[in-house]
Motif scaffolding. Sequence first.
Motif, short mmCIF file in Angstrom:
data_model
loop_
_atom_site.label_atom_id
_atom_site.label_comp_id
_atom_site.label_asym_id
_atom_site.label_seq_id
_atom_site.Cartn_x
_atom_site.Cartn_y
_atom_site.Cartn_z
N PRO A 64 -33.77 126.82 76.40
CA PRO A 64 -34.05 127.75 77.50
C PRO A 64 -33.75 127.09 78.84
N VAL A 65 -33.05 127.84 79.72
CA VAL A 65 -32.67 127.30 81.02
C VAL A 65 -33.47 127.98 82.11
N GLN A 66 -33.90 127.20 83.10
CA GLN A 66 -34.75 127.72 84.17
C GLN A 66 -33.94 128.51 85.19
N MET A 67 -34.46 129.67 85.55
CA MET A 67 -33.98 130.46 86.69
C MET A 67 -35.19 130.77 87.57
N PHE A 68 -34.96 130.99 88.87
CA PHE A 68 -36.06 131.36 89.75
C PHE A 68 -36.38 132.82 89.51
N SER A 69 -37.60 133.11 89.07
CA SER A 69 -37.94 134.50 88.74
C SER A 69 -39.45 134.69 88.81
N TYR A 70 -39.88 135.61 89.68
CA TYR A 70 -41.28 136.00 89.79
C TYR A 70 -41.35 137.50 90.01
N GLY A 71 -42.17 138.18 89.21
CA GLY A 71 -42.31 139.63 89.34
C GLY A 71 -40.96 140.31 89.18
N ALA A 72 -40.64 141.21 90.12
CA ALA A 72 -39.37 141.93 90.06
C ALA A 72 -38.22 141.16 90.69
N PHE A 73 -38.48 139.96 91.21
CA PHE A 73 -37.48 139.23 91.98
C PHE A 73 -36.93 138.04 91.21
N SER A 74 -35.66 137.78 91.41
CA SER A 74 -35.03 136.64 90.74
C SER A 74 -33.83 136.15 91.55
N ILE A 75 -33.51 134.89 91.38
CA ILE A 75 -32.27 134.30 91.87
C ILE A 75 -31.57 133.71 90.66
N THR A 76 -30.39 134.20 90.36
CA THR A 76 -29.69 133.74 89.16
C THR A 76 -28.35 133.12 89.53
N ALA A 77 -27.91 132.23 88.67
CA ALA A 77 -26.59 131.62 88.79
C ALA A 77 -26.14 131.25 87.39
N THR A 78 -24.85 130.99 87.23
CA THR A 78 -24.30 130.68 85.91
C THR A 78 -24.19 129.17 85.72
N SER A 115 -36.17 119.11 69.70
CA SER A 115 -35.92 120.52 69.37
C SER A 115 -36.60 121.47 70.34
N ASP A 116 -37.54 120.97 71.13
CA ASP A 116 -38.34 121.84 72.00
C ASP A 116 -38.07 121.55 73.47
N ALA A 117 -36.78 121.49 73.79
CA ALA A 117 -36.36 121.16 75.16
C ALA A 117 -36.29 122.40 76.03
N PHE A 118 -36.52 122.20 77.32
CA PHE A 118 -36.21 123.15 78.38
C PHE A 118 -35.25 122.44 79.33
N PHE A 119 -34.42 123.22 80.06
CA PHE A 119 -33.47 122.61 80.99
C PHE A 119 -33.67 123.18 82.38
N ALA A 120 -33.89 122.29 83.35
CA ALA A 120 -34.02 122.68 84.76
C ALA A 120 -32.86 122.08 85.52
#
Length: 198
Positions: A64-78, A115-120
């Motif tokens: 799973p990769v981190q994106m900025f996301s709270y409530g209805a708002f998000s900032i995404t990038a590829t 096996s239980d990694a997250f990526f920021a």
Amino acid sequence: MADISQTELLESNNDSVQMKLHTQLPARVVSFNATDQTVSIELLITQMDYEGNALSLPPLVDVPVQMFSYGAFSITATPTEGDEGLAHFAERCIDGWFESGRASVPLDIRFHDLSDAFFAGGYKSKPNALTIIPKAMHIGAESCYIRLFENGTIEIKGNINLTGNLTATGSVSGAGITLDSHTHNGVQSGSSNTGLPQ
């Protein structure tokens, strides 16, 4: 051969356990799955055995990769191949939560496992450090961006496609012509309306 003391045996066992636990390591993106919002990543610190030999670690997949996301708002990038960041490893198995999005009992007894990694993303090595704009927040790339400055100035580079209404309480100008006070030459007073803008 000298006898191994109980203390030495316990210390050796403790070292062995610690070598199998993972907390955080720098990593870089190998590929991105936009549908699942996961990445495959390569760990950038090599694991060593007791003899000092480097152990080859395979790429980690479905992270799973981190994106900025709270409530209805998000900032995404590829995330792009080669992007640097930090891999951190959950205390328990995350499979049940990740597949269901609900609270879950661990489906495996592993602890702090690869096996239980997250990526920021965003953590950078010195050669890949970003250019920081003084006293500003920069959102975007070099080709197009929005910059919010401490003094209240907003700088935008790029083309703008607007959906909705645009309202300005101050003056609006383009190419040196103000919207609220410019005049047209060669126009005679009368009761007719002007034509549409051309």
